[in-house]
Each structure stands twice: as structure tokens, then as C-alpha cells.
Design an enzyme around this catalytic site. Structure first.
Site, PDB file in Angstrom:
ATOM      1  N   ASP A   1     -50.523 -18.365  14.853  1.00  0.00           N
ATOM      2  CA  ASP A   1     -50.189 -19.790  14.763  1.00  0.00           C
ATOM      3  C   ASP A   1     -50.723 -20.383  13.456  1.00  0.00           C
ATOM      4  OD1 ASP A   1     -49.043 -22.116  15.685  1.00  0.00           O
ATOM      5  OD2 ASP A   1     -50.826 -22.758  16.796  1.00  0.00           O
TER       6      ASP A   1
ATOM      7  N   HIS B   1     -43.689 -19.555   7.146  1.00  0.00           N
ATOM      8  CA  HIS B   1     -43.323 -18.396   7.969  1.00  0.00           C
ATOM      9  C   HIS B   1     -43.201 -17.142   7.107  1.00  0.00           C
ATOM     10  CE1 HIS B   1     -43.015 -20.864  11.436  1.00  0.00           C
ATOM     11  NE2 HIS B   1     -41.963 -21.549  11.020  1.00  0.00           N
TER      12      HIS B   1
ATOM     13  N   ARG C   1     -55.413 -22.633  23.207  1.00  0.00           N
ATOM     14  CA  ARG C   1     -54.569 -22.480  24.387  1.00  0.00           C
ATOM     15  C   ARG C   1     -53.766 -21.186  24.262  1.00  0.00           C
ATOM     16  NH1 ARG C   1     -52.399 -27.536  22.120  1.00  0.00           N
ATOM     17  NH2 ARG C   1     -50.836 -27.005  20.547  1.00  0.00           N
TER      18      ARG C   1
ATOM     19  N   ARG D   1     -48.511 -25.545   9.291  1.00  0.00           N
ATOM     20  CA  ARG D   1     -49.588 -26.343   8.693  1.00  0.00           C
ATOM     21  C   ARG D   1     -50.057 -25.738   7.369  1.00  0.00           C
ATOM     22  NH1 ARG D   1     -53.137 -26.152  13.739  1.00  0.00           N
ATOM     23  NH2 ARG D   1     -51.492 -24.690  14.340  1.00  0.00           N
TER      24      ARG D   1
ATOM     25  N   LEU E   1     -49.383   3.758  16.549  1.00  0.00           N
ATOM     26  CA  LEU E   1     -49.588   2.406  17.092  1.00  0.00           C
ATOM     27  C   LEU E   1     -48.372   1.927  17.884  1.00  0.00           C
ATOM     28  CD1 LEU E   1     -51.178  -0.348  17.099  1.00  0.00           C
ATOM     29  CD2 LEU E   1     -49.853  -0.927  15.046  1.00  0.00           C
TER      30      LEU E   1
ATOM     31  N   TRP F   1     -37.515 -22.617  21.123  1.00  0.00           N
ATOM     32  CA  TRP F   1     -36.127 -23.095  20.982  1.00  0.00           C
ATOM     33  C   TRP F   1     -36.093 -24.607  20.789  1.00  0.00           C
ATOM     34  CZ3 TRP F   1     -32.617 -19.517  20.092  1.00  0.00           C
ATOM     35  CH2 TRP F   1     -32.780 -18.224  20.622  1.00  0.00           C
TER      36      TRP F   1
ATOM     37  N   SER G   1     -41.629 -17.909  20.923  1.00  0.00           N
ATOM     38  CA  SER G   1     -41.832 -18.147  22.354  1.00  0.00           C
ATOM     39  C   SER G   1     -40.573 -18.724  22.992  1.00  0.00           C
ATOM     40  CB  SER G   1     -43.003 -19.115  22.562  1.00  0.00           C
ATOM     41  OG  SER G   1     -42.603 -20.432  22.249  1.00  0.00           O
TER      42      SER G   1
ATOM     43  N   ARG H   1     -37.519 -26.223  18.577  1.00  0.00           N
ATOM     44  CA  ARG H   1     -37.661 -26.563  17.145  1.00  0.00           C
ATOM     45  C   ARG H   1     -36.300 -26.862  16.522  1.00  0.00           C
ATOM     46  NH1 ARG H   1     -42.832 -23.425  14.744  1.00  0.00           N
ATOM     47  NH2 ARG H   1     -44.136 -23.740  16.578  1.00  0.00           N
TER      48      ARG H   1
HETATM   49  C1  IPE Z   1     -47.228 -20.222  19.905  1.00  0.00           C
HETATM   50  O1  IPE Z   1     -47.332 -21.157  18.902  1.00  0.00           O
HETATM   51  C2  IPE Z   1     -46.018 -19.360  19.673  1.00  0.00           C
HETATM   52  C3  IPE Z   1     -46.080 -18.446  18.548  1.00  0.00           C
HETATM   53  C4  IPE Z   1     -47.093 -18.262  17.751  1.00  0.00           C
HETATM   54  C5  IPE Z   1     -44.900 -17.663  18.351  1.00  0.00           C
HETATM   55  P1  IPE Z   1     -46.733 -22.633  19.058  1.00  0.00           P
HETATM   56  O2  IPE Z   1     -47.025 -23.333  17.796  1.00  0.00           O
HETATM   57  O3  IPE Z   1     -45.311 -22.564  19.476  1.00  0.00           O
HETATM   58  O4  IPE Z   1     -47.588 -23.201  20.269  1.00  0.00           O
HETATM   59  P2  IPE Z   1     -47.874 -24.705  20.711  1.00  0.00           P
HETATM   60  O5  IPE Z   1     -46.546 -25.410  20.786  1.00  0.00           O
HETATM   61  O6  IPE Z   1     -48.759 -25.311  19.675  1.00  0.00           O
HETATM   62  O7  IPE Z   1     -48.563 -24.578  22.042  1.00  0.00           O
HETATM   63  C1  IPE Z   2     -46.500 -20.074  14.375  1.00  0.00           C
HETATM   64  O1  IPE Z   2     -46.685 -21.041  13.402  1.00  0.00           O
HETATM   65  C2  IPE Z   2     -45.223 -19.303  14.174  1.00  0.00           C
HETATM   66  C3  IPE Z   2     -44.178 -19.598  15.155  1.00  0.00           C
HETATM   67  C4  IPE Z   2     -44.277 -20.359  16.208  1.00  0.00           C
HETATM   68  C5  IPE Z   2     -42.912 -18.962  14.899  1.00  0.00           C
HETATM   69  P1  IPE Z   2     -46.205 -22.542  13.635  1.00  0.00           P
HETATM   70  O2  IPE Z   2     -44.818 -22.674  13.113  1.00  0.00           O
HETATM   71  O3  IPE Z   2     -46.366 -22.927  15.054  1.00  0.00           O
HETATM   72  O4  IPE Z   2     -47.200 -23.322  12.716  1.00  0.00           O
HETATM   73  P2  IPE Z   2     -47.906 -24.714  13.053  1.00  0.00           P
HETATM   74  O5  IPE Z   2     -48.622 -24.538  14.359  1.00  0.00           O
HETATM   75  O6  IPE Z   2     -46.831 -25.732  13.121  1.00  0.00           O
HETATM   76  O7  IPE Z   2     -48.833 -24.917  11.918  1.00  0.00           O
HETATM   77 MG    MG Z   3     -47.894 -23.799  16.100  1.00  0.00          MG
END
Ligand code: IPE
Ligand code: IPE
Ligand code: MG
Length: 247
Positions: free
Chosen positions: A27, A44, A201, A31, A138, A76, A72, A78
Site C-alpha cells: 500500500d 503504481h 488494517r 501517496r 518460490l 473496483w 482487491s 477506483r
Molecule cells: C489494499 O489497499 C489493497 C491492495 C494493496 C491491493 P487499499 O488502498 O485498497 O486499502 P484501503 O482502501 O486503504 O483499506
Molecule cells: C496500493 O497503493 C496499490 C493498489 C491498491 C493497487 P494505493 O493505490 O492504495 O496507494 P495509496 O494508499 O492511495 O497511497
Molecule cells: Mg491504499
């Protein structure tokens, strides 16, 4: 395939037992990009680059399984431009990294249901799975359209179907049969679950498999999660006492 010796592991400060199964919630890509005034997809992309190094190190350390949360069931929600950029990166990753992964005997598996993904994405993924299926190194699990709740629902449905077919009675159903229907069938339980990006979380990741996982919530955004951060997490894991309800 490069594998570190016991002496080399000790030189890294890794003297005890390594986890058999590491799970990572990658995650903080968005940001990371925002911090630099960049569009989210570039976060990404940076995340994908970091992924390569972490997979290589995990394989070289001799860790048996690595599960990575890439998309996750809730992602979807997003904007479709961001989802499209993620799909593009997935195709690029599975295409450009496949030979390297195969050479290192990595065995690729998907957790989740990729049926709703565009055909070009499914093709790239299925090709990677097919090519690496017999590899003994692995076990790399990429969670795509994965949610722990959805996995349990699919497992329950599959188990029910089997129960009806074989005429099993309720008392004959055990955890082993339920586990056989999970996406992680055959893999050890998660020993260490790392989440980068500062949130504390699980966001629906490996709910069943992490029942006794050691949890680590780290501040670094995923693209900043260096090999040294990873080694630190492994060193910290080795200092934890796991009791499983015992003494
Ligand atoms: C969890 O991150 C999913 C992935 C890293 C693929 P999110 O950014 O989607 O989680 P929330 O929405 O902050 O809980
Ligand atoms: C996790 O990074 C990657 C995916 C969920 C695909 P985020 O895209 O959730 O990044 P933040 O949490 O917005 O910084
Ligand atoms: Mg995130």
C-alpha cells in the site's frame, strides 16, 4: 537459482527461523506519487519496480511462499482510468518478467477470481501460470480481484457442491476440507504479514490464512520499501515469540 547459504543469512543478521509464508499488502503507491507531484499511475509503476527486487530477495532467502496483494475486490471502486493503468502494468509485468521468474524457478499462482479482468490481462496471467506451474522454487501468489470474504464464499460454495455430490454428513466436514477449497490450497499458513503505507488494517487480505500471522504495519510507502526495510522486518519477525494460544 541463487540461494543464500546459512553463513550469508547470518551475515544479514538472520539467524533464526525464517517465515515459510510472507504476505504483503503493498500500500501507498498513490501517496508516494502525490508526495512527488506525480500522477497516481506513476506511483503504481514505481511500486511494480520495487516488487521485482522484493520477489528476487524472497526467492534468494529460500522463503517458501510470498503472497502479494495487487488488486482487491474493493479496488473496483477506483476511477476506471486508474484501474486501466493497473491492468496495463499487470500485462507489462507478466510479459517482461516471465523469463526471469521462470529462470529462477518461481512458480506463479493467482489468488482471487480473474474472470472479470479483460482478456489481454487474463491471457498474460494464464501464460505465466502455465509456464511456471512445475517450478520448484518460490511459490509466488499474486492476489488479483481478491478478497478474503469472497474467497470464503467461493470455498463454501465449492465445499457444498462436493457435500451434495458425495452425500457427506455435517460431522464429516473439517477444516482440512475447507482449506482444500481456498485459493491457497497446499500453501502453509501466513507466518508474517507486512503492510506498508502506514494504515493498520487487513483490507480483506488472507483473513483465514493470517489467523496466527505476525502482523507488521510499516510507515514506508510501498515504492520506498527497500530490501533493507524488508530484512529489518524479517529480523523483527525472528525476535517475536509465537505461542498459538499455548504458553
Ligand atoms: C489494499 O489497499 C489493497 C491492495 C494493496 C491491493 P487499499 O488502498 O485498497 O486499502 P484501503 O482502501 O486503504 O483499506
Ligand atoms: C496500493 O497503493 C496499490 C493498489 C491498491 C493497487 P494505493 O493505490 O492504495 O496507494 P495509496 O494508499 O492511495 O497511497
Ligand atoms: Mg491504499
Amino acid at each position: 537459482m541463487k540461494l543464500y547459504s546459512q553463513e550469508q543469512l547470518e551475515a544479514f543478521g538472520l539467524s533464526g527461523l525464517l517465515p515459510e509464508h510472507v504476505a504483503i499488502i503493498m500500500d501507498g503507491n498513490g501517496r508516494w506519487a502525490k508526495q512527488r507531484g506525480l500522477p497516481r499511475p506513476l506511483g503504481h509503476r514505481a511500486g511494480m519496480e520495487r516488487l521485482k527486487g522484493i520477489i528476487r530477495l524472497t526467492s534468494e532467502l529460500g522463503i517458501r511462499a510470498l503472497s502479494l496483494y495487487a488488486f482487491s475486490t474493493e479496488n473496483w471502486r477506483r476511477p476506471k482510468e486508474e484501474i486501466g493503468a493497473l491492468f496495463g502494468l499487470l500485462v507489462e509485468y507478466f510479459t517482461s518478467e516471465l523469463n526471469e521468474l521462470h529462470k529462477n524457478e518461481v512458480c506463479i499462482r493467482v489468488l482471487g477470481d480473474i474472470a472479470p479482468f479483460p482478456e489481454i490481462v487474463r491471457e498474460a496471467i494464464n501464460c505465466a501460470i502455465a509456464k511456471t506451474i512445475s517450478n520448484k522454487g518460490l511459490k509466488l501468489n499474486i492476489a488479483l480481484n481478491y478478497g478474503g470474504q469472497n474467497e470464503l464464499l467461493r470455498a463454501t460454495r465449492a465445499l457444498l457442491q462436493e457435500i451434495i455430490k458425495n452425500g457427506l454428513i455435517q460431522e464429516e466436514i473439517n477444516l482440512e476440507q475447507l482449506e482444500a477449497k481456498l485459493d491457497t490450497v497446499g500453501l502453509p499458513a501466513v507466518d508474517l504479514l507486512i503492510r506498508t503505507g502506514g494504515e493498520q488494517r487487513l483490507s480483506n487480505f488472507l483473513l483465514y490464512q493470517s489467523a496466527y500471522a505476525e502482523l507488521m504495519f510499516l510507515e514506508e510507502f510501498w515504492p520506498d520499501f527497500s530490501n533493507e526495510c524488508y530484512l529489518n522486518a524479517l529480523r523483527a519477525y525472528q525476535k517475536r515469540t509465537r505461542r498459538y494460544g499455548g504458553l
